[in-house]
Design a protein around this motif. Structure first.
Motif, PDB file in Angstrom:
ATOM      1  N   ALA A   7       0.836  -1.199   0.000  1.00 55.71           N
ATOM      2  CA  ALA A   7       0.000   0.000   0.000  1.00 55.71           C
ATOM      3  C   ALA A   7       0.870   1.249   0.000  1.00 55.71           C
ATOM      4  O   ALA A   7       1.894   1.311   0.693  1.00 55.71           O
ATOM      5  N   TYR A   8       0.437   2.241  -0.773  1.00 53.71           N
ATOM      6  CA  TYR A   8       1.152   3.510  -0.899  1.00 53.71           C
ATOM      7  C   TYR A   8       0.158   4.656  -0.736  1.00 53.71           C
ATOM      8  O   TYR A   8      -1.059   4.469  -0.803  1.00 53.71           O
ATOM      9  N   HIS A   9       0.689   5.860  -0.536  1.00 48.78           N
ATOM     10  CA  HIS A   9      -0.122   7.082  -0.488  1.00 48.78           C
ATOM     11  C   HIS A   9       0.502   8.073  -1.468  1.00 48.78           C
ATOM     12  O   HIS A   9       1.622   8.545  -1.238  1.00 48.78           O
ATOM     13  N   LEU A  66      -1.094  -4.517  -5.566  1.00 48.03           N
ATOM     14  CA  LEU A  66      -0.790  -3.103  -5.324  1.00 48.03           C
ATOM     15  C   LEU A  66      -2.043  -2.334  -4.944  1.00 48.03           C
ATOM     16  O   LEU A  66      -3.108  -2.516  -5.542  1.00 48.03           O
ATOM     17  N   SER A  67      -1.907  -1.441  -3.959  1.00 49.45           N
ATOM     18  CA  SER A  67      -3.017  -0.584  -3.571  1.00 49.45           C
ATOM     19  C   SER A  67      -2.492   0.776  -3.147  1.00 49.45           C
ATOM     20  O   SER A  67      -1.304   0.947  -2.862  1.00 49.45           O
ATOM     21  N   CYS A  68      -3.395   1.751  -3.127  1.00 50.12           N
ATOM     22  CA  CYS A  68      -3.061   3.071  -2.610  1.00 50.12           C
ATOM     23  C   CYS A  68      -4.289   3.615  -1.886  1.00 50.12           C
ATOM     24  O   CYS A  68      -5.427   3.313  -2.260  1.00 50.12           O
ATOM     25  N   ASP A  69      -4.060   4.418  -0.872  1.00 50.43           N
ATOM     26  CA  ASP A  69      -5.141   4.859   0.008  1.00 50.43           C
ATOM     27  C   ASP A  69      -5.404   6.355  -0.099  1.00 50.43           C
ATOM     28  O   ASP A  69      -4.492   7.143  -0.373  1.00 50.43           O
ATOM     29  N   ASP A  70      -6.650   6.721   0.141  1.00 54.64           N
ATOM     30  CA  ASP A  70      -7.166   8.087   0.274  1.00 54.64           C
ATOM     31  C   ASP A  70      -7.627   8.681  -1.046  1.00 54.64           C
ATOM     32  O   ASP A  70      -8.373   9.653  -1.053  1.00 54.64           O
ATOM     33  N   GLY A  71      -7.180   8.151  -2.177  1.00 54.25           N
ATOM     34  CA  GLY A  71      -7.738   8.540  -3.460  1.00 54.25           C
ATOM     35  C   GLY A  71      -7.439   9.959  -3.896  1.00 54.25           C
ATOM     36  O   GLY A  71      -8.337  10.680  -4.340  1.00 54.25           O
ATOM     37  N   THR A  72      -6.188  10.382  -3.826  1.00 60.84           N
ATOM     38  CA  THR A  72      -5.865  11.708  -4.346  1.00 60.84           C
ATOM     39  C   THR A  72      -5.648  11.636  -5.855  1.00 60.84           C
ATOM     40  O   THR A  72      -5.403  10.567  -6.418  1.00 60.84           O
ATOM     41  N   THR A  73      -5.715  12.794  -6.510  1.00 64.98           N
ATOM     42  CA  THR A  73      -5.567  12.842  -7.958  1.00 64.98           C
ATOM     43  C   THR A  73      -4.193  12.363  -8.409  1.00 64.98           C
ATOM     44  O   THR A  73      -4.017  11.983  -9.576  1.00 64.98           O
ATOM     45  N   LEU A 108      -4.738  -3.630 -11.940  1.00 69.60           N
ATOM     46  CA  LEU A 108      -3.615  -4.121 -11.150  1.00 69.60           C
ATOM     47  C   LEU A 108      -3.230  -3.164 -10.028  1.00 69.60           C
ATOM     48  O   LEU A 108      -2.394  -3.498  -9.192  1.00 69.60           O
ATOM     49  N   LEU A 109      -3.847  -1.983 -10.012  1.00 66.11           N
ATOM     50  CA  LEU A 109      -3.706  -1.063  -8.886  1.00 66.11           C
ATOM     51  C   LEU A 109      -5.097  -0.761  -8.357  1.00 66.11           C
ATOM     52  O   LEU A 109      -6.007  -0.458  -9.140  1.00 66.11           O
ATOM     53  N   THR A 110      -5.265  -0.842  -7.044  1.00 62.42           N
ATOM     54  CA  THR A 110      -6.544  -0.540  -6.406  1.00 62.42           C
ATOM     55  C   THR A 110      -6.406   0.735  -5.595  1.00 62.42           C
ATOM     56  O   THR A 110      -5.544   0.828  -4.722  1.00 62.42           O
ATOM     57  N   SER A 111      -7.251   1.725  -5.902  1.00 65.58           N
ATOM     58  CA  SER A 111      -7.256   2.983  -5.158  1.00 65.58           C
ATOM     59  C   SER A 111      -8.457   2.993  -4.219  1.00 65.58           C
ATOM     60  O   SER A 111      -9.607   2.957  -4.670  1.00 65.58           O
ATOM     61  N   PHE A 112      -8.187   3.052  -2.932  1.00 68.72           N
ATOM     62  CA  PHE A 112      -9.248   3.144  -1.935  1.00 68.72           C
ATOM     63  C   PHE A 112      -9.532   4.622  -1.669  1.00 68.72           C
ATOM     64  O   PHE A 112      -8.663   5.349  -1.170  1.00 68.72           O
ATOM     65  N   VAL A 113     -10.749   5.061  -2.012  1.00 67.46           N
ATOM     66  CA  VAL A 113     -11.072   6.487  -1.984  1.00 67.46           C
ATOM     67  C   VAL A 113     -12.030   6.814  -0.846  1.00 67.46           C
ATOM     68  O   VAL A 113     -12.819   5.975  -0.403  1.00 67.46           O
ATOM     69  N   GLU A 151     -12.119   1.678  -5.091  1.00 66.38           N
ATOM     70  CA  GLU A 151     -12.744   0.926  -4.013  1.00 66.38           C
ATOM     71  C   GLU A 151     -12.960   1.807  -2.780  1.00 66.38           C
ATOM     72  O   GLU A 151     -12.649   2.996  -2.786  1.00 66.38           O
ATOM     73  N   ASN A 152     -13.483   1.229  -1.729  1.00 63.92           N
ATOM     74  CA  ASN A 152     -14.103   1.933  -0.608  1.00 63.92           C
ATOM     75  C   ASN A 152     -13.141   2.122   0.564  1.00 63.92           C
ATOM     76  O   ASN A 152     -12.673   1.152   1.156  1.00 63.92           O
ATOM     77  N   HIS A 153     -12.873   3.389   0.914  1.00 64.57           N
ATOM     78  CA  HIS A 153     -12.034   3.719   2.077  1.00 64.57           C
ATOM     79  C   HIS A 153     -12.839   4.472   3.132  1.00 64.57           C
ATOM     80  O   HIS A 153     -12.283   5.282   3.874  1.00 64.57           O
ATOM     81  N   SER A 154     -14.142   4.233   3.146  1.00 65.05           N
ATOM     82  CA  SER A 154     -15.083   4.770   4.135  1.00 65.05           C
ATOM     83  C   SER A 154     -15.704   6.075   3.684  1.00 65.05           C
ATOM     84  O   SER A 154     -15.294   6.680   2.689  1.00 65.05           O
ATOM     85  N   TRP A 155     -16.670   6.542   4.457  1.00 61.05           N
ATOM     86  CA  TRP A 155     -17.366   7.789   4.152  1.00 61.05           C
ATOM     87  C   TRP A 155     -16.472   8.993   4.410  1.00 61.05           C
ATOM     88  O   TRP A 155     -16.283   9.843   3.558  1.00 61.05           O
ATOM     89  N   ASP A 156     -15.892   9.071   5.617  1.00 57.31           N
ATOM     90  CA  ASP A 156     -15.107  10.267   5.950  1.00 57.31           C
ATOM     91  C   ASP A 156     -13.782   9.976   6.642  1.00 57.31           C
ATOM     92  O   ASP A 156     -13.094  10.903   7.074  1.00 57.31           O
ATOM     93  N   HIS A 157     -13.418   8.673   6.768  1.00 56.90           N
ATOM     94  CA  HIS A 157     -12.098   8.292   7.299  1.00 56.90           C
ATOM     95  C   HIS A 157     -11.935   8.634   8.779  1.00 56.90           C
ATOM     96  O   HIS A 157     -10.890   8.375   9.363  1.00 56.90           O
TER      97      HIS A 157
END
Length: 280
Positions: A7-9, A66-73, A108-113, A151-157
């Motif tokens: 996981a990356y940011h 591979l994944s990344c969190d928070d869903g920034t541009t 192949l990359l999942t972004s949790f937004v 994919e889903n990283h919650s409503w407001d974290h």
């Protein structure tokens, strides 16, 4: 089966070195993965295989997801950082890897937004120096290209930068405090419905959840997520516990290694990959 999820940011840009820039880390890590000839798998394919024992033979014996969190541009678009210059998007770094390996598989990359528009605006204002990094306009394009799964990283974290969060006592910074049906339903189902509407197509629907901060509790893993799956649609959920995934892993407590937490240097990633390849 032995798989590690990394996981990356993409907003983590605090310098020009592997240790303090997740874009540099991702590029170097993919180079090491190529050198070892370890295949990539998508988190969605992995979780679908978890649901059906009969199809697990479709997964490689060892792999990296591979994944990344928070869903920034920055997951999808290049960014000119005010102090560290042009940053190549995660998507482009992955494209380069796929061209080299001739890999044409999807997502192949999942972004949790993060779903809530209000939450994302406040995060940008309070944590991203006012830059509009958390906007959603790129989600559908990314999903439709087949490169990134949204994919889903919650409503407001339960993010500290937000004035009011969907937790009954407005407590922030600890997702393990989501321990009731009402709070969980706002953070998981409400988020999924918003993301699916934003994607605006039945071809791409969120079904994976990443716990904010990696925090979870028994209510989420043993009751809400498995028992109310028909309502929220989540097939699996991911922690930030740094472990190798196997057939014995709990589908609602799947582990992930986070850059900057589980490993900081390239040598530390080498040790993780050595552990993955042990006995193979």
């Amino acid at each position: 089966m032995r798989i590690i999820a990394l996981a990356y940011h993409s907003q983590n840009i605090n310098g020009d070195q592997y240790e303090n820039n997740d874009h540099i880390a991702l590029r170097e890590d993919l180079s090491e993965i190529r050198r070892r000839k370890i295949p990539l798998v998508s988190l969605k394919d992995l979780c679908c295989n978890f649901q059906s024992r009969a199809s697990r033979h479709d997964l490689p014996e060892i792999a990296v997801a591979l994944s990344c969190d928070d869903g920034t541009t920055l997951d999808w678009e290049h960014f000119s950082h005010p102090h560290h210059g042009q940053q190549i998007s995660f998507a482009e770094i992955l494209r380069e890897h796929m061209l080299i390996t001739h890999d044409e598989r999807s997502h192949l990359l999942t972004s949790f937004v993060i779903a809530s528009p209000t939450a994302r605006k406040q995060i940008d204002a309070g944590c991203h120096a006012g830059y509009e990094l958390s906007i959603e306009k790129w989600w559908k394009s990314a999903a439709m290209t087949g490169l990134i799964a949204i994919e889903n990283h919650s409503w407001d974290h339960l993010h500290p930068c937000i004035d009011v969060v969907s937790q009954r006592e407005n407590k922030k910074g600890d997702f393990s405090l989501i321990d009731s049906y009402d709070d969980a339903d706002k953070q998981v189902r409400q988020a999924a419905e918003y993301i699916n509407k934003a994607l605006n197509t039945t071809r791409h629907r969120t079904s994976l959840f990443a716990y904010p901060f990696g925090h979870f509790n028994n209510y989420l893993t043993d009751e809400y997520l498995p028992k109310y799956r028909h309502q929220h649609g989540m097939l699996a959920a991911f922690t930030t516990q740094p472990e190798v995934m196997t057939e014995a892993s709990n589908i609602f407590k799947l582990p992930r290694y986070v850059h900057g937490e589980a490993w900081t240097t390239s040598n530390e990633l080498v040790k993780i990959l050595n552990q993955l390849q042990k006995n193979y």
